[in-house]
Design a protein around this motif. Structure first.
Motif, PDB file in Angstrom:
ATOM      1  N   ASP A   1      83.625 107.859  17.526  1.00 61.42           N
ATOM      2  CA  ASP A   1      82.860 106.819  18.093  1.00 61.42           C
ATOM      3  C   ASP A   1      83.411 105.496  17.702  1.00 61.42           C
ATOM      4  N   TRP A   2      83.854 105.361  16.723  1.00 67.32           N
ATOM      5  CA  TRP A   2      84.292 104.163  16.185  1.00 67.32           C
ATOM      6  C   TRP A   2      85.722 103.707  16.962  1.00 67.32           C
ATOM      7  N   ALA A   3      86.581 104.621  17.284  1.00 64.59           N
ATOM      8  CA  ALA A   3      87.629 104.293  18.112  1.00 64.59           C
ATOM      9  C   ALA A   3      87.226 103.795  19.525  1.00 64.59           C
ATOM     10  N   LYS A   4      86.242 104.526  19.801  1.00 68.94           N
ATOM     11  CA  LYS A   4      85.806 104.392  21.497  1.00 68.94           C
ATOM     12  C   LYS A   4      85.053 102.876  21.623  1.00 68.94           C
ATOM     13  N   SER A   5      84.321 102.384  20.470  1.00 72.50           N
ATOM     14  CA  SER A   5      84.054 100.894  20.387  1.00 72.50           C
ATOM     15  C   SER A   5      84.955 100.022  20.215  1.00 72.50           C
ATOM     16  N   ILE A   6      85.930 100.191  19.378  1.00 75.15           N
ATOM     17  CA  ILE A   6      87.133  99.254  18.935  1.00 75.15           C
ATOM     18  C   ILE A   6      87.871  99.160  20.245  1.00 75.15           C
ATOM     19  N   ALA A   7      88.057 100.031  20.878  1.00 74.92           N
ATOM     20  CA  ALA A   7      89.012 100.067  22.238  1.00 74.92           C
ATOM     21  C   ALA A   7      88.562  99.154  23.167  1.00 74.92           C
TER      22      ALA A   7
END
Length: 276
Positions: free
Chosen positions: A178-184
């Motif tokens: 979830d973090w990686a998606k938001s960061i991207a």
């Protein structure tokens, strides 16, 4: 050599920090003298003080304190990232009083206030004012709040932003996806930078270099070497590591990068973003 873009100092004889009573392990003085001794040993040759969410009436005192440290002979201190209250009617007047030889940026911690605070018209108007003064705005949010940060960034296209602590990933809870998606998604905004700072604090006590590697590598992949900076987040990093350990793991994680990439991350981007 590194510029540390995220040092907290605690001087309880001059400044009040209401939140510290809830974190007993940090509730003591953290002096510049102690920090500088370690910093000079591990390759830090400049530092920005990050506001410590002090009592509002002490914000000016905190900035004066940083100015005094800057004036010391051969000091590593390069300036202050000041606290402010963009939700306040008084914010515009406050910004006009700032000594920009000392204050290099602004932060308002958003994970200690209601989620909708940064969505208000006055808040956003004042963040745009911050940008108009040539000051970047540090975003300090929890992982779940990164979409809220994105809304603020979109509302202030002419303000430079810096996302603190990689967006506070839930490393201990394995919240990578979830973090990686938001960061991207956030990284698609070219006026946003990312600060790789003290993320050992969000891991379990038995973390290793490989625990942190996917988070650091994802930040660099998304933002690129020209939009990442380093910070210690001292003394918060001491909750799960030492300053020496955080620097050591940082150097190991970027060891495969080119000299120009390492220089951009270590000091060149910070000099540009905060005009130091």
């Amino acid at each position: 050599m590194f510029i540390d873009t995220h040092l907290h100092l605690v001087a309880r004889d001059r400044i009040s920090y209401p939140w510290l009573k809830d974190v007993p392990v940090l509730d003591r003085d953290w002096t510049f003298e102690d920090y500088e001794q370690t910093a000079k040993r591990i390759g830090i040759d400049g530092v920005l003080h990050m506001e410590v969410d002090c009592a509002p009436e002490d914000i000016v005192t905190e900035n004066v304190f940083v100015g005094e440290l800057m004036a010391r002979p051969q000091s590593l201190m390069r300036g202050a990232i000041s606290s402010a209250r963009p939700e306040s009617e008084d914010c515009a007047a406050f910004l006009d009083t700032l000594d920009l030889d000392i204050v290099k940026g602004i932060r308002r911690v958003l994970h200690v206030v209601p989620d909708d605070l940064s969505q208000g018209d006055l808040f956003r108007e004042n963040v745009r004012r911050i940008g108009n003064k040539g000051l970047p705005f540090d975003i300090c949010v929890l992982q779940r709040q990164i979409p809220i940060a994105q809304d603020l960034v979109d509302a202030c296209p002419d303000t430079v932003f810096v996302l603190d602590h990689c967006g506070v990933p839930d490393i201990a809870g394995d919240g990578f996806a979830d973090w990686a998606k938001s960061i991207a998604a956030l990284a698609e905004r070219p006026h946003v930078n990312a600060k790789i700072s003290g993320i050992t604090a969000y891991a379990k006590p038995d973390w290793t270099l490989d625990t942190l590697r996917p988070y650091v590598e994802h930040i660099i992949k998304c933002f690129g070497w020209d939009r990442v900076v380093w910070g210690s987040d001292s003394p918060v990093c001491t909750l799960n590591s030492s300053l020496d350990q955080w620097m050591a793991v940082t150097r190991a994680l970027i060891s495969g990068a080119s000299q120009s990439e390492q220089a951009a991350f270590a000091h060149e981007n910070a000099k540009r973003i905060w005009s130091i």
